[in-house]
Scaffold this active site. Sequence first.
Site, short mmCIF file in Angstrom:
data_model
loop_
_atom_site.label_atom_id
_atom_site.label_comp_id
_atom_site.label_asym_id
_atom_site.label_seq_id
_atom_site.Cartn_x
_atom_site.Cartn_y
_atom_site.Cartn_z
N GLY A 225 -0.85 -2.04 -1.47
CA GLY A 225 0.05 -1.52 -2.49
C GLY A 225 1.35 -0.95 -1.94
O GLY A 225 2.08 -0.26 -2.64
N GLU B 185 -8.82 -5.26 4.88
CA GLU B 185 -7.70 -4.72 4.12
C GLU B 185 -7.21 -3.44 4.79
O GLU B 185 -7.77 -2.35 4.52
CB GLU B 185 -8.13 -4.40 2.68
CG GLU B 185 -8.57 -5.60 1.89
CD GLU B 185 -8.38 -5.38 0.39
OE1 GLU B 185 -7.70 -6.21 -0.23
OE2 GLU B 185 -8.87 -4.38 -0.14
N SER C 241 -0.83 -6.26 0.19
CA SER C 241 0.52 -6.74 -0.10
C SER C 241 0.68 -8.25 0.09
O SER C 241 1.72 -8.72 0.57
CB SER C 241 1.57 -5.97 0.72
OG SER C 241 1.54 -4.59 0.35
N GLU D 242 -10.07 1.93 -1.84
CA GLU D 242 -9.87 2.96 -2.87
C GLU D 242 -11.18 3.66 -3.21
O GLU D 242 -11.21 4.85 -3.50
CB GLU D 242 -9.20 2.34 -4.10
CG GLU D 242 -7.72 2.06 -3.81
CD GLU D 242 -7.15 0.82 -4.46
OE1 GLU D 242 -7.70 0.35 -5.47
OE2 GLU D 242 -6.14 0.30 -3.93
N ASN E 295 -8.12 -8.91 -7.24
CA ASN E 295 -8.73 -7.62 -7.60
C ASN E 295 -7.77 -6.91 -8.55
O ASN E 295 -6.72 -6.45 -8.13
CB ASN E 295 -8.96 -6.79 -6.33
CG ASN E 295 -9.40 -5.37 -6.63
OD1 ASN E 295 -9.80 -5.07 -7.76
ND2 ASN E 295 -9.34 -4.50 -5.64
N HIS F 238 -14.40 -1.10 -1.21
CA HIS F 238 -12.94 -1.20 -1.24
C HIS F 238 -12.33 0.11 -0.76
O HIS F 238 -12.90 1.19 -0.99
CB HIS F 238 -12.46 -1.51 -2.67
CG HIS F 238 -11.00 -1.82 -2.71
ND1 HIS F 238 -10.05 -0.82 -2.77
CD2 HIS F 238 -10.33 -2.99 -2.65
CE1 HIS F 238 -8.85 -1.39 -2.75
NE2 HIS F 238 -8.99 -2.71 -2.68
N LYS G 8 -8.17 -4.14 -10.08
CA LYS G 8 -8.25 -2.67 -10.05
C LYS G 8 -8.33 -2.13 -11.49
O LYS G 8 -8.95 -2.77 -12.33
CB LYS G 8 -7.09 -2.09 -9.24
CG LYS G 8 -6.96 -2.78 -7.87
CD LYS G 8 -6.02 -2.12 -6.92
CE LYS G 8 -6.00 -2.90 -5.60
NZ LYS G 8 -5.22 -2.26 -4.56
P1 13P Z 1 -2.20 -5.12 -3.08
O1 13P Z 1 -2.21 -6.64 -3.02
O2 13P Z 1 -1.66 -4.59 -4.36
O3 13P Z 1 -1.59 -4.54 -1.85
O4 13P Z 1 -3.76 -4.68 -3.08
C1 13P Z 1 -4.62 -5.20 -2.12
C2 13P Z 1 -6.01 -4.83 -2.48
O5 13P Z 1 -6.40 -3.68 -2.38
C3 13P Z 1 -6.90 -5.89 -2.98
O6 13P Z 1 -8.22 -5.47 -3.03
#
Ligand code: 13P
Length: 253
Positions: free
Chosen positions: A177, A171, A217, A101, A12, A99, A14
């Site tokens: 992150g 997640e 992560s 976010e 992903n 997601h 983003k």
């Molecule tokens: P990270 O791997 O940067 O922690 O992000 C995970 C994520 O949100 C994937 O959709």
Amino acid sequence: MAAFVKPVIAGNWKMHKGPSQTREFFSRFIELREATADRTILFFPPAVSLAAAVEALAGRPDLLLGVQNSHWEREGAFTGEISPGMARDAGARFALIGHSERRHLFGETNEEVGRKVAAAFEAGLTPVVCVGETLEEREAGRLEEVILGQLDAAIEGIAPELVAQMILAYEPVWAIGTGVNATPEDAADAHGRLRRRLAERIGDDRAAEVPILYGGSVKPNNAQALLAAPDVDGLLVGGASLDPESFAAITRS
Ligand code: 13P
């Protein structure tokens, strides 16, 4: 891993990589990663980079594309949104839905997630439904209530044979992150709860077909241990999917 499920490794991106950087990424990734039948590899670039990705992957039908979000309506006055039918027309085969976010930064509700899942199926996209608890919710003992509530709302009213075709991603918000991944045991525990709830809703056999990905992560140095955990059928990778070398390494885990 559940029986019969081929590991799914998804990146992903983003809000990273416009069309030029997308072309650069894939020209390198294609050199690094030969086609494989033992992994399903997916990318979620920004929607504006989808056309560049489709072009870059013309000779690699094993590398699949999706969008990071799609609306529940087919078309209309929804400035800034894209519909699942448009995404499919542009080359997407998958859609991330719900997601963290989207939920936490853009206020997406469980009910909206359910509508988006239904619309994605209707348009011929495979939804990759994301669920996960915040640290506060986890510390308050609400892990199960939160993630199962998110799952229930996402599949509400969807036929069991369609639910069996979706992908689920766990997640935990506190792991996204942050550099702090869930342990393989934490992931197995949450995935097991999700699998049992799916089995209650659609039956054991169908529940076993749904890949449940872990995200938060994931890096080349923890991917293998996470993937080896019970009920972890794949990985949804954010930051470490932006670099061709690190993502190629994760796909080999
Ligand atoms: P990270 O791997 O940067 O922690 O992000 C995970 C994520 O949100 C994937 O959709």
